[in-house]
Design an enzyme around this catalytic site. Structure first.
Site, short mmCIF file in Angstrom:
data_model
loop_
_atom_site.label_atom_id
_atom_site.label_comp_id
_atom_site.label_asym_id
_atom_site.label_seq_id
_atom_site.Cartn_x
_atom_site.Cartn_y
_atom_site.Cartn_z
N ARG A 146 35.89 4.70 -22.88
CA ARG A 146 36.50 3.38 -22.95
C ARG A 146 35.44 2.30 -23.06
NH1 ARG A 146 40.76 3.50 -17.90
NH2 ARG A 146 41.48 5.64 -18.21
N TYR A 157 23.53 1.45 -24.24
CA TYR A 157 24.19 0.15 -24.18
C TYR A 157 23.16 -0.97 -24.29
CZ TYR A 157 28.69 2.02 -22.56
OH TYR A 157 29.91 2.67 -22.45
N ARG A 188 27.23 -3.80 -16.35
CA ARG A 188 27.42 -5.22 -16.02
C ARG A 188 26.95 -5.53 -14.60
NH1 ARG A 188 33.54 -5.92 -17.65
NH2 ARG A 188 33.22 -7.93 -16.59
N ASP A 222 35.60 -1.99 -21.98
CA ASP A 222 36.50 -2.97 -21.36
C ASP A 222 36.87 -4.10 -22.32
OD1 ASP A 222 36.68 -1.72 -18.94
OD2 ASP A 222 34.98 -2.79 -18.06
#
Lengths: 246, 246
Positions: free
Chosen positions: A50, A110, A199, A52
């Protein structure tokens, strides 16, 4: 049935994330709608994982089973142009049924963008988070290596995650400065990341750079397994799924 | 009354252009609303000129008269943070009443971005126009110098313009390639530009690069003063007002 693997990019701004939800527009739903129309039968899309709401992808990987073999560039072009403009289909290849976009992931990369210039650029408001406070970058650079290696990252996992084993390995954690954009670019490469982990990592590193958390505190935060000791969760618009490796 | 000159940037995507209209959200209206609230009385904003719907600005210049003198950085910060996120206030300075943002313009610089890579990047869909057809860049490079100098540019002016004198001087007309974005970046510097002139110039140059118009045809198109002989109007999302010189 032929299994296809596709490399896709999307601007997450107007999506409620990758995965199909009961509410809100998702990337999976748009891809499935287009593929099902192309195939005249329902097609299911499997993503590497996934992302977000508002999170972007430069290199998300999906797979799907299609009723017949089609020329790859024709397939790519059809899927790219028939999906909405905020999704791009970069590459499609045929794979065996042994391939699975989620189960076989070895590493994910990422990127996280933080604009630090003044004023905030109106062009980057959906593509970088904004940090207008003082930052000592050398403190962040000193803290980054403490993230490397295999750890229980419970302290960097948002509540609401149902994953039991929170041990992950981070192979790479770096920060560069993009002068033309006045942006810090964090890169994290690991065997997997927990819910909102990147994050929270970035929120913690910024708190260290701002001097409100000591630059040597990462090991003790990890050891505590206590989410309260890590920094805040950075905004989703700065996050990009850059690469998935198998 | 104190006159202020301000340098502003905006993402034009969600604006119906700079100038206040009866319909749709405009940059002028947002600035005036914020300034009027700050001053507790109506404040009028004067821009260096209009920009069309979806056109961006990196360096639009405005002026306005404010009831009292205020510290410049306080004023800049208040206006920057109280206007919506798609407007940024880069700089504010005090000027004499002799200054006028529109009447005293000496030169304007515009940039136009054309993405030529495949597939179209979802992140650039509002920030560059897209040209997926073959382009011979050497043809465009040969045509560009023919735009320089003082000419009647009627052939490059959209209908609906009420300007009588269509003579303008172009001092600079260049093209570079931004490899990281796969984008052509056109730069035009001149003493002023007609309605949709930059977009028609780019549309014509792309038609030349695509071989559907001869690379030596610019002088005859200018001489014809006939809009029908120039190329199509390129999309607004690629256009940026980069700088206004006084």
């Amino acid at each position: 049935m032929v299994r296809y693997k596709a490399l896709i990019a999307y601007d997450g701004t107007l999506f409620n994330g990758f995965q199909r939800q009961s509410e809100g527009r998702t990337v999976q739903e748009e891809l499935e709608r287009t593929l099902s129309k192309m195939a005249s039968q329902p097609i299911m899309v499997h993503g590497s994982g996934r992302t977000d709401a508002k999170v972007h992808a430069l290199g998300q990987v999906i797979h799907f089973d299609y009723p017949q073999a089609r020329p790859l560039e024709k397939m790519r072009f059809a899927l790219d142009t028939q999906t909405p403009e905020d999704i791009a289909v970069i590459k499609i290849e045929e794979v065996t049924e042994a391939f699975h976009a989620r189960y076989l992931v070895k590493e994910k990369v990422y990127e996280f963008h933080v604009q630090i210039g003044k004023p905030r650029s109106p062009f980057r408001r959906h593509y970088a988070s904004y940090y207008p406070y003082p930052l000592d970058l050398t403190k962040i650079e000193r803290a980054l290596p403490d993230l490397l290696g295999t750890h229980d990252f419970s302290a960097f996992c948002a509540s609401g995650s149902s994953v039991e084993d929170k041990t992950r390995t981070i192979y790479e954690a770096t920060m560069t400065y993009d002068e033309s954009l006045s942006e810090l670019v964090f890169t994290f490469r690991g065997d997997g990341f927990l819910y909102k982990m990147i994050r929270i990592l970035v929120g913690t590193l910024l708190k260290i750079g701002n001097g409100r958390l000591d630059e040597t505190s990462i090991p003790s935060i990890i050891a505590s397994k206590n989410r309260q000791l890590a920094g805040p969760t950075a905004h989703p618009e700065g996050l990009y799924l850059k690469e998935v490796r198998y």
